[in-house]
Design a protein around this motif. Structure first.
Motif, mmCIF file in Angstrom:
data_model
loop_
_atom_site.group_PDB
_atom_site.id
_atom_site.type_symbol
_atom_site.label_atom_id
_atom_site.label_comp_id
_atom_site.label_asym_id
_atom_site.label_seq_id
_atom_site.Cartn_x
_atom_site.Cartn_y
_atom_site.Cartn_z
ATOM 1 N N ARG A 61 0.833 -1.204 0.000
ATOM 2 C CA ARG A 61 0.000 0.000 0.000
ATOM 3 C C ARG A 61 0.866 1.252 0.000
ATOM 4 N NH1 ARG A 61 -3.013 3.470 -1.136
ATOM 5 N NH2 ARG A 61 -2.399 2.443 -3.048
ATOM 6 N N GLY A 62 1.990 1.200 0.700
ATOM 7 C CA GLY A 62 2.883 2.351 0.713
ATOM 8 C C GLY A 62 3.463 2.639 -0.646
ATOM 9 N N LYS A 63 3.927 1.606 -1.313
ATOM 10 C CA LYS A 63 4.487 1.804 -2.662
ATOM 11 C C LYS A 63 3.414 2.280 -3.622
ATOM 12 C CE LYS A 63 6.449 -2.310 -3.145
ATOM 13 N NZ LYS A 63 6.370 -2.954 -1.820
ATOM 14 N N GLY A 64 2.191 1.782 -3.455
ATOM 15 C CA GLY A 64 1.097 2.228 -4.307
ATOM 16 C C GLY A 64 0.767 3.691 -4.107
ATOM 17 N N ASP A 68 1.207 6.771 -6.807
ATOM 18 C CA ASP A 68 0.086 7.645 -7.164
ATOM 19 C C ASP A 68 0.477 9.115 -7.025
ATOM 20 O OD1 ASP A 68 -1.739 5.627 -7.784
ATOM 21 O OD2 ASP A 68 -2.374 5.409 -5.708
ATOM 22 N N SER A 69 1.162 9.444 -5.941
ATOM 23 C CA SER A 69 1.556 10.839 -5.725
ATOM 24 C C SER A 69 2.592 11.288 -6.738
ATOM 25 C CB SER A 69 2.096 11.021 -4.303
ATOM 26 O OG SER A 69 2.325 12.383 -4.032
ATOM 27 N N LEU A 70 3.592 10.452 -6.985
ATOM 28 C CA LEU A 70 4.636 10.816 -7.941
ATOM 29 C C LEU A 70 4.095 10.902 -9.359
ATOM 30 C CD1 LEU A 70 7.625 8.651 -6.626
ATOM 31 C CD2 LEU A 70 7.199 11.083 -6.213
ATOM 32 N N THR A 71 3.080 10.112 -9.676
ATOM 33 C CA THR A 71 2.503 10.106 -11.020
ATOM 34 C C THR A 71 1.674 11.351 -11.291
ATOM 35 O OG1 THR A 71 2.439 7.676 -11.087
ATOM 36 C CG2 THR A 71 0.963 8.851 -12.594
ATOM 37 N N ILE A 72 0.848 11.749 -10.321
ATOM 38 C CA ILE A 72 -0.136 12.812 -10.559
ATOM 39 C C ILE A 72 0.411 14.206 -10.280
ATOM 40 C CG2 ILE A 72 -1.145 12.827 -8.245
ATOM 41 C CD1 ILE A 72 -3.106 12.987 -11.565
ATOM 42 N N ASN A 73 1.460 14.303 -9.466
ATOM 43 C CA ASN A 73 1.958 15.619 -9.041
ATOM 44 C C ASN A 73 3.283 15.977 -9.700
ATOM 45 O OD1 ASN A 73 -0.069 16.393 -7.029
ATOM 46 N ND2 ASN A 73 0.695 14.631 -5.874
ATOM 47 N N GLU A 74 3.435 17.260 -9.989
ATOM 48 C CA GLU A 74 4.697 17.773 -10.511
ATOM 49 C C GLU A 74 5.450 18.507 -9.412
ATOM 50 O OE1 GLU A 74 5.921 17.051 -13.424
ATOM 51 O OE2 GLU A 74 4.113 15.902 -13.902
ATOM 52 N N ARG A 98 12.580 3.633 -10.721
ATOM 53 C CA ARG A 98 12.430 3.065 -12.064
ATOM 54 C C ARG A 98 11.374 3.809 -12.874
ATOM 55 N NH1 ARG A 98 13.378 -2.079 -9.573
ATOM 56 N NH2 ARG A 98 11.151 -2.356 -9.195
ATOM 57 N N SER A 99 10.319 4.254 -12.220
ATOM 58 C CA SER A 99 9.226 4.938 -12.918
ATOM 59 C C SER A 99 9.324 6.459 -12.850
ATOM 60 C CB SER A 99 7.878 4.503 -12.330
ATOM 61 O OG SER A 99 7.703 3.110 -12.421
ATOM 62 N N HIS A 100 10.025 6.971 -11.834
ATOM 63 C CA HIS A 100 10.045 8.424 -11.606
ATOM 64 C C HIS A 100 11.453 8.859 -11.216
ATOM 65 C CE1 HIS A 100 5.641 8.122 -11.544
ATOM 66 N NE2 HIS A 100 5.782 7.133 -10.685
ATOM 67 N N ALA A 101 12.409 8.596 -12.058
ATOM 68 C CA ALA A 101 13.812 8.844 -11.717
ATOM 69 C C ALA A 101 14.066 10.286 -11.304
ATOM 70 C CB ALA A 101 14.705 8.467 -12.898
ATOM 71 N N ASP A 102 13.391 11.232 -11.973
ATOM 72 C CA ASP A 102 13.631 12.650 -11.680
ATOM 73 C C ASP A 102 12.933 13.114 -10.409
ATOM 74 O OD1 ASP A 102 11.157 12.236 -12.922
ATOM 75 O OD2 ASP A 102 11.058 14.302 -13.651
ATOM 76 N N LYS A 103 12.123 12.253 -9.792
ATOM 77 C CA LYS A 103 11.383 12.642 -8.590
ATOM 78 C C LYS A 103 11.824 11.851 -7.358
ATOM 79 C CE LYS A 103 7.200 13.949 -11.162
ATOM 80 N NZ LYS A 103 5.754 13.700 -11.352
ATOM 81 N N VAL A 104 12.929 11.161 -7.449
ATOM 82 C CA VAL A 104 13.416 10.345 -6.345
ATOM 83 C C VAL A 104 14.869 10.699 -6.061
ATOM 84 C CG1 VAL A 104 13.888 8.004 -5.517
ATOM 85 C CG2 VAL A 104 11.845 8.459 -6.898
ATOM 86 N N ILE A 356 -11.536 3.881 -10.198
ATOM 87 C CA ILE A 356 -10.900 3.865 -8.893
ATOM 88 C C ILE A 356 -9.423 4.243 -9.001
ATOM 89 C CG2 ILE A 356 -10.275 1.414 -8.902
ATOM 90 C CD1 ILE A 356 -11.028 1.372 -5.911
ATOM 91 N N GLY A 357 -8.795 3.901 -10.121
ATOM 92 C CA GLY A 357 -7.401 4.279 -10.319
ATOM 93 C C GLY A 357 -7.219 5.789 -10.331
ATOM 94 N N GLU A 358 -8.121 6.478 -11.017
ATOM 95 C CA GLU A 358 -8.065 7.940 -11.037
ATOM 96 C C GLU A 358 -8.336 8.512 -9.657
ATOM 97 O OE1 GLU A 358 -10.796 9.224 -14.017
ATOM 98 O OE2 GLU A 358 -9.592 8.434 -15.684
ATOM 99 N N ALA A 359 -9.234 7.882 -8.912
ATOM 100 C CA ALA A 359 -9.554 8.367 -7.564
ATOM 101 C C ALA A 359 -8.361 8.216 -6.628
ATOM 102 C CB ALA A 359 -10.761 7.618 -7.009
ATOM 103 N N TYR A 360 -7.635 7.099 -6.743
ATOM 104 C CA TYR A 360 -6.428 6.903 -5.936
ATOM 105 C C TYR A 360 -5.438 8.048 -6.152
ATOM 106 C CZ TYR A 360 -7.115 2.110 -4.177
ATOM 107 O OH TYR A 360 -7.552 0.999 -3.506
ATOM 108 N N GLN A 361 -5.297 8.472 -7.397
ATOM 109 C CA GLN A 361 -4.364 9.550 -7.696
ATOM 110 C C GLN A 361 -4.916 10.913 -7.286
ATOM 111 O OE1 GLN A 361 -3.011 9.406 -11.754
ATOM 112 N NE2 GLN A 361 -2.163 7.342 -11.558
ATOM 113 N N GLN A 362 -6.231 11.093 -7.413
ATOM 114 C CA GLN A 362 -6.831 12.397 -7.137
ATOM 115 C C GLN A 362 -6.643 12.808 -5.686
ATOM 116 O OE1 GLN A 362 -8.220 14.338 -9.625
ATOM 117 N NE2 GLN A 362 -8.138 15.934 -8.046
ATOM 118 N N GLU A 363 -6.690 11.846 -4.758
ATOM 119 C CA GLU A 363 -6.524 12.217 -3.355
ATOM 120 C C GLU A 363 -5.136 12.814 -3.107
ATOM 121 O OE1 GLU A 363 -7.617 8.613 -1.424
ATOM 122 O OE2 GLU A 363 -5.786 7.530 -1.950
#
Length: 441
Positions: A61-64, A68-74, A98-104, A356-363
């Motif tokens: 759940r933590g990684k998820g 979600d936060s790294l994907t939706i936010n700049e 691996r998915s967000h190299a510039d944000k880690v 639900i995927g969009e909702a996970y990111q929206q929060e």
């Protein structure tokens, strides 16, 4: 250690504007123009400032939540992680990179392991936002300490697993409002389009007056982890946390709270009482969980909710909500099933889809947007109310007694969190509740 609120760096620009007006002593028109420029500059800085994230609890759940936060936010960056195990920290950081190299950007020195690892994160002045995704038993205390440290918070559900934790949540909510720090919780259905649309329709009278409702969270089972050599009692309970009530709150609190939260939202409040039953048929030896719970909740206005949750292999699954009104019926499906309203003749008069995927990111977007706007969302109390509603239902089922909201909020002394928790410590033999024998406290 208490740190200044991270929002203090985004203080109300009107203070600076006022002092500048007094200093320059220009005309009213010039002052107005200067005020506008300062406000625009401050607002832009708040909107564009990089926010630094930390993750406490590096499991699934933590990684998820982090993804979600790294994907939706700049313009955000992960700078620190904490978990019981260092290997989980390392895996979470590598996975995110691996998915967000510039944000880690997490150095080894900011990966912390152990029961108190979260404290190192909260003591770090570079951390603006902390994602709290450990097992639920720790949630109220982690959230309160995070707020005391001046951090903005994303807190997974449930918010608490007993009345003692609920009171801690209320304290944290009040302090966050005073601090100007945000708390957004993992109740994604409140940000899912078909749920939002259904509640709006109900509020606008599309089904008339609410009479009753039914909600189900019935599935086929849940994971169980066997003890590994060398594990202490404490380590094993933390490793197999779902099956210990002080850590998970049982299925009704840990999982089915999503549906209970949706019904509290629909009804506009927590229920007045709960009367329930249930039992266990298929749980492994050593698990404290029941595998089925049914509760009748009574809401203000004598509106009834029939609730059921179940985790039994081979049984039929059902997950969703039905709200019955004097003029129609609203069906609100869980996951991405959408919502619809039928009138009294059975004709469909409204429908809406939802992801639900969009909702996970929206929060997570709402959390970061609220911080940058200087209007931090603080929603812990609503989720704590829903979590305690689940706990009230569990207490009713476990004891065989009718339990009131007044009792759980004002009288109950139930406090499941261990007073002497240590990594190498011993823990009592696990036991499951038996109605009539298990006492209401």
């Amino acid at each position: 250690m208490s740190l200044p609120s991270s929002s203090s760096t985004n203080a109300n620009p009107s203070t600076g504007i006022s002092s500048r007006r007094a200093f320059v002593g220009t005309t009213a028109a010039a002052s107005a123009a200067l005020a506008s420029m300062v406000h625009t500059s401050a607002a832009h800085a708040a909107e564009t400032r990089e926010l630094r994230l930390a993750l406490v609890g590096c499991g699934g759940r933590g990684k998820g939540a982090l993804n979600d936060s790294l994907t939706i936010n700049e313009n955000i960056k992960l700078v620190s992680v904490a978990d019981l195990y260092m290997k989980n920290c390392e895996f979470a950081v590598k996975s995110a990179a691996r998915s967000h190299a510039d944000k880690v950007a997490v150095p080894e020195s900011k990966m912390y392991a152990g029961l108190d690892a979260y404290k190192k994160v909260l003591e770090d002045p570079e951390v603006d936002v902390v994602l709290l995704t450990t097992s639920p038993g720790f949630r109220p205390y982690h959230v309160l300490e995070a707020v005391q440290a001046g951090k903005h918070v994303f807190a997974e559900k449930p918010s608490c697993v007993d009345p003692a934790g609920y009171r801690v949540c209320l304290q944290a909510h009040e302090l966050a409002e005073k601090n100007g720090t945000a708390i957004v919780t993992g109740t994604q259905y409140r940000r899912q389009t078909n749920y939002i649309g259904a509640v709006e329709q109900i509020r606008n009278g599309a089904i008339g007056d609410i009479v009753s409702a039914v909600t189900r969270y019935c599935s086929n089972g849940i994971w169980f982890k066997n003890r590994e050599p060398g594990m202490s009692d404490t380590e094993y309970e933390l490793y197999n946390w779902m099956h210990y009530i002080w850590l998970s709150g049982d299925q009704i609190a840990e999982q089915a709270v999503h549906n209970i939260d949706a019904m509290n939202w629909v009804m506009g409040s927590a229920p007045e009482s709960a009367y329930g039953s249930g039992g266990r048929f298929t749980r492994p030896e050593g698990s404290e969980m029941w595998d089925s719970v049914s509760v009748d909740y009574v809401y203000p206005g004598d509106r009834r909710l029939s609730f059921m949750c179940r985790q039994i292999p081979g049984s039929e699954s059902e997950n969703g909500n039905v709200v019955y009104g004097t003029e129609g019926t609203c069906f609100i499906s869980a996951m991405s099933g959408g919502s619809k309203i039928l009138d009294r003749t059975g004709k469909e008069v409204w429908q809406q889809g939802g992801s639900i995927g969009e909702a996970y990111q929206q929060e997570h977007k709402d959390l970061i947007d609220s911080i940058r706007a200087g209007k931090p969302i603080v929603e812990l109390k609503q989720t704590a109310d829903s979590s305690l509603t689940a706990v009230m239902g569990r207490m009713a089922a476990y004891t065989g007694q009718r339990v009131s909201w007044d009792f759980v909020t004002k009288e109950s002394t139930l406090d499941l969190f261990p007073k002497d928790l240590s990594w190498d410590g011993e823990r009592p033999e696990p036991k499951f509740a038996i109605p009539g024998a298990t006492k209401l406290v």
